[in-house]
Design a protein around this motif. Structure first.
Motif, mmCIF file in Angstrom:
data_model
loop_
_atom_site.group_PDB
_atom_site.id
_atom_site.type_symbol
_atom_site.label_atom_id
_atom_site.label_comp_id
_atom_site.label_asym_id
_atom_site.label_seq_id
_atom_site.Cartn_x
_atom_site.Cartn_y
_atom_site.Cartn_z
ATOM 1 N N LEU A 100 0.849 -1.189 0.000
ATOM 2 C CA LEU A 100 0.000 0.000 0.000
ATOM 3 C C LEU A 100 0.886 1.241 0.000
ATOM 4 O O LEU A 100 1.609 1.501 0.964
ATOM 5 C CB LEU A 100 -0.908 -0.016 1.231
ATOM 6 C CG LEU A 100 -2.190 0.808 1.166
ATOM 7 C CD1 LEU A 100 -3.062 0.352 -0.003
ATOM 8 C CD2 LEU A 100 -2.962 0.683 2.474
ATOM 9 N N ILE A 101 0.816 2.007 -1.089
ATOM 10 C CA ILE A 101 1.591 3.243 -1.216
ATOM 11 C C ILE A 101 0.607 4.396 -1.035
ATOM 12 O O ILE A 101 -0.102 4.774 -1.971
ATOM 13 C CB ILE A 101 2.304 3.342 -2.572
ATOM 14 C CG1 ILE A 101 3.008 2.028 -2.904
ATOM 15 C CG2 ILE A 101 3.284 4.517 -2.570
ATOM 16 C CD1 ILE A 101 4.014 1.574 -1.872
ATOM 17 N N ILE A 169 13.979 11.864 -8.330
ATOM 18 C CA ILE A 169 12.555 11.507 -8.400
ATOM 19 C C ILE A 169 11.723 12.775 -8.289
ATOM 20 O O ILE A 169 11.923 13.584 -7.379
ATOM 21 C CB ILE A 169 12.183 10.528 -7.268
ATOM 22 C CG1 ILE A 169 13.032 9.251 -7.372
ATOM 23 C CG2 ILE A 169 10.705 10.177 -7.329
ATOM 24 C CD1 ILE A 169 12.848 8.301 -6.210
ATOM 25 N N HIS A 170 10.804 12.943 -9.228
ATOM 26 C CA HIS A 170 9.949 14.140 -9.221
ATOM 27 C C HIS A 170 9.129 14.172 -7.937
ATOM 28 O O HIS A 170 8.617 13.143 -7.477
ATOM 29 C CB HIS A 170 9.028 14.128 -10.436
ATOM 30 C CG HIS A 170 8.420 15.470 -10.726
ATOM 31 N ND1 HIS A 170 7.341 15.962 -10.023
ATOM 32 C CD2 HIS A 170 8.768 16.436 -11.620
ATOM 33 C CE1 HIS A 170 7.028 17.159 -10.487
ATOM 34 N NE2 HIS A 170 7.879 17.480 -11.468
ATOM 35 N N ASN A 171 8.998 15.356 -7.366
ATOM 36 C CA ASN A 171 8.357 15.471 -6.059
ATOM 37 C C ASN A 171 6.859 15.186 -6.076
ATOM 38 O O ASN A 171 6.249 15.036 -5.021
ATOM 39 C CB ASN A 171 8.602 16.874 -5.476
ATOM 40 C CG ASN A 171 8.405 16.897 -3.973
ATOM 41 O OD1 ASN A 171 8.999 16.087 -3.257
ATOM 42 N ND2 ASN A 171 7.570 17.809 -3.480
ATOM 43 N N ASP A 172 6.244 15.087 -7.260
ATOM 44 C CA ASP A 172 4.827 14.719 -7.329
ATOM 45 C C ASP A 172 4.605 13.244 -7.007
ATOM 46 O O ASP A 172 3.488 12.833 -6.700
ATOM 47 C CB ASP A 172 4.269 15.018 -8.721
ATOM 48 C CG ASP A 172 4.100 16.517 -8.955
ATOM 49 O OD1 ASP A 172 4.074 17.267 -7.956
ATOM 50 O OD2 ASP A 172 3.992 16.933 -10.121
ATOM 51 N N ASN A 173 5.673 12.451 -7.119
ATOM 52 C CA ASN A 173 5.549 11.016 -6.874
ATOM 53 C C ASN A 173 5.463 10.699 -5.386
ATOM 54 O O ASN A 173 5.923 11.480 -4.538
ATOM 55 C CB ASN A 173 6.756 10.275 -7.459
ATOM 56 C CG ASN A 173 6.743 10.270 -8.969
ATOM 57 O OD1 ASN A 173 5.707 10.049 -9.586
ATOM 58 N ND2 ASN A 173 7.886 10.534 -9.588
ATOM 59 N N VAL A 275 7.876 4.095 5.644
ATOM 60 C CA VAL A 275 7.142 5.352 5.503
ATOM 61 C C VAL A 275 6.835 5.579 4.032
ATOM 62 O O VAL A 275 7.511 5.058 3.143
ATOM 63 C CB VAL A 275 7.938 6.554 6.065
ATOM 64 C CG1 VAL A 275 8.144 6.403 7.559
ATOM 65 C CG2 VAL A 275 9.276 6.696 5.348
ATOM 66 N N VAL A 276 5.803 6.370 3.783
ATOM 67 C CA VAL A 276 5.426 6.758 2.423
ATOM 68 C C VAL A 276 5.241 8.267 2.407
ATOM 69 O O VAL A 276 4.603 8.838 3.302
ATOM 70 C CB VAL A 276 4.128 6.056 1.973
ATOM 71 C CG1 VAL A 276 3.614 6.663 0.664
ATOM 72 C CG2 VAL A 276 4.361 4.563 1.787
ATOM 73 N N GLY A 277 5.821 8.894 1.402
ATOM 74 C CA GLY A 277 5.688 10.343 1.275
ATOM 75 C C GLY A 277 6.378 10.842 0.025
ATOM 76 O O GLY A 277 6.800 10.057 -0.833
ATOM 77 N N HIS A 278 6.511 12.142 -0.072
ATOM 78 C CA HIS A 278 7.148 12.741 -1.243
ATOM 79 C C HIS A 278 8.658 12.815 -1.043
ATOM 80 O O HIS A 278 9.149 12.896 0.099
ATOM 81 C CB HIS A 278 6.564 14.136 -1.486
ATOM 82 C CG HIS A 278 5.109 14.120 -1.837
ATOM 83 N ND1 HIS A 278 4.647 13.686 -3.053
ATOM 84 C CD2 HIS A 278 4.001 14.448 -1.103
ATOM 85 C CE1 HIS A 278 3.327 13.764 -3.081
ATOM 86 N NE2 HIS A 278 2.909 14.217 -1.909
ATOM 87 N N PRO A 279 9.420 12.764 -2.114
ATOM 88 C CA PRO A 279 10.887 12.720 -2.017
ATOM 89 C C PRO A 279 11.495 13.832 -1.172
ATOM 90 O O PRO A 279 12.425 13.581 -0.393
ATOM 91 C CB PRO A 279 11.324 12.836 -3.487
ATOM 92 C CG PRO A 279 10.184 12.299 -4.271
ATOM 93 C CD PRO A 279 8.956 12.669 -3.514
ATOM 94 N N THR A 300 5.678 5.622 -7.134
ATOM 95 C CA THR A 300 4.495 5.656 -7.988
ATOM 96 C C THR A 300 3.832 7.026 -7.909
ATOM 97 O O THR A 300 4.127 7.822 -7.015
ATOM 98 C CB THR A 300 3.489 4.569 -7.558
ATOM 99 O OG1 THR A 300 2.388 4.536 -8.470
ATOM 100 C CG2 THR A 300 2.951 4.822 -6.167
ATOM 101 N N THR A 301 2.961 7.272 -8.863
ATOM 102 C CA THR A 301 2.184 8.510 -8.841
ATOM 103 C C THR A 301 0.957 8.311 -7.967
ATOM 104 O O THR A 301 0.362 7.223 -7.973
ATOM 105 C CB THR A 301 1.745 8.914 -10.250
ATOM 106 O OG1 THR A 301 1.022 7.835 -10.846
ATOM 107 C CG2 THR A 301 2.955 9.239 -11.116
ATOM 108 N N PRO A 302 0.554 9.325 -7.205
ATOM 109 C CA PRO A 302 -0.660 9.184 -6.380
ATOM 110 C C PRO A 302 -1.898 9.159 -7.254
ATOM 111 O O PRO A 302 -1.863 9.525 -8.430
ATOM 112 C CB PRO A 302 -0.625 10.420 -5.481
ATOM 113 C CG PRO A 302 0.163 11.410 -6.249
ATOM 114 C CD PRO A 302 1.176 10.659 -7.061
ATOM 115 N N TYR A 303 -3.018 8.745 -6.666
ATOM 116 C CA TYR A 303 -4.289 8.769 -7.407
ATOM 117 C C TYR A 303 -4.634 10.198 -7.760
ATOM 118 O O TYR A 303 -4.391 11.120 -6.991
ATOM 119 C CB TYR A 303 -5.414 8.182 -6.542
ATOM 120 C CG TYR A 303 -5.435 6.674 -6.572
ATOM 121 C CD1 TYR A 303 -5.356 5.963 -7.758
ATOM 122 C CD2 TYR A 303 -5.558 5.949 -5.395
ATOM 123 C CE1 TYR A 303 -5.388 4.593 -7.780
ATOM 124 C CE2 TYR A 303 -5.601 4.559 -5.393
ATOM 125 C CZ TYR A 303 -5.518 3.883 -6.608
ATOM 126 O OH TYR A 303 -5.556 2.503 -6.620
#
Length: 303
Positions: A100-101, A169-173, A275-279, A300-303
């Motif tokens: 789960l991301i 890694i692009h910060n949107d990921n 943990v999961v978050g932005h770069p 991955t890209t968020p929804y």
């Protein structure tokens, strides 16, 4: 000319051999039919009973295996898949592993459980491959990065820290990362060093004494973790479910009972978290001396 019907019974010719042959034939035929009926009945009954027993075994495995995965594989959940018979008294059951991301499920592998009516379950498919050899590991068949932790009581030849990769890694990921600490921490201590915009997904828990890890390094590979680390009363729920799981008949029951007893006596301390978050948020941890290892997981890209 008179008919034999008009003759006295004693004058009617009787072929004893023909009579005996006919009686013997009828007897043999009757035995064959009865034997066939019994054989078919036994075969059908065997199939029905074996199917019932296999289904009971499948239900038993379903009752514990998804929870085993949840507590022993970092940030991973098992979803029940297809089952199929592979021999008269054997069956295989597939489980799809997901990570789960954030709120986005991501395929992480497939595990096949092979079992018989007398149990004996074997788990196949949880394979990993180091690319290049000796460094980062990936899980088959989707080449998903394996999340690795470094126990503070164990010496390692190499400790991976992948903070530099985050710059590319692009910060949107959304990024998944396994962080290892240089010492055991409580949940409240963890929350003081992890930025609020990073979501705690799973916590690697100490389940042996420090000397046990030092003397038997392989124990560090036997992960046990809290998937409710970010929930209110998550540690209580973790212990409650772990104890319930230990009471189910499985290959892990004895170890789980020991683990529950240890945690009740010593308390819950973590030597790593997923943990999961932005770069950019994860990069803030690169200068923190408490962070011993940082293994990059799924991006991955968020929804």
């Amino acid at each position: 000319m008179g008919s034999d019907l008009n003759k006295p019974i004693g004058d009617i010719p009787f072929d004893e051999k023909a009579f005996l042959r006919k009686a013997r034939f009828k007897s043999i035929l009757r035995i064959i039919i009865i034997s066939l009926i019994i054989a078919i009945g036994v075969f059908v009954l065997t199939i029905i009973i074996s199917e019932m027993m296999l289904q009971n075994q499948e239900n038993r495995i379903n009752s514990f295996y998804p929870d085993i995965v949840k507590f022993t594989e970092p940030n991973t959940f098992a979803i029940s898949g297809e089952s199929y018979n592979v021999r008269l008294f054997g069956r295989q059951k597939e489980y799809y592993l997901l990570r789960l991301i954030g709120n986005k499920p991501y395929p992480a592998g497939i595990v096949t459980v092979d079992f018989d009516i007398w149990r004996g379950e074997q788990f196949k498919g949880d394979k990993s491959l180091a690319i290049p050899e000796g460094t980062k590991e990936y899980l088959a068949p989707y080449a998903v990065p394996k999340l690795k932790f470094y126990n503070p009581a164990v010496k390692y030849d190499k400790v991976i820290r992948e903070f530099d990769v985050l710059k590319n890694i692009h910060n949107d990921n959304l990024v998944e990362m396994a962080l290892s600490f240089d010492r055991p921490l409580t949940l409240s201590e963890i929350k003081t060093i992890i930025p609020e915009d990073l979501k705690l997904m799973w916590g690697a828990v100490l389940v042996f004494e420090e000397n046990d890890y030092k003397e038997k390094n392989y124990l560090a590979e036997r992960l046990v973790g809290n998937p409710y680390i970010d929930s209110r009363d998550g540690e209580k729920e973790f212990l409650k479910q772990l104890e319930q799981l230990s009471n189910l008949q499985s290959y892990s029951s004895i170890n789980l009972k020991r683990t529950v007893s240890f945690l009740k006596e010593k308390g819950i301390k973590y030597y790593g978290v997923v943990v999961v978050g932005h770069p950019e948020s994860l990069q803030k941890l690169s200068s923190n001396s408490i962070i011993r290892g940082a293994v990059l997981g799924i991006v991955t890209t968020p929804y």
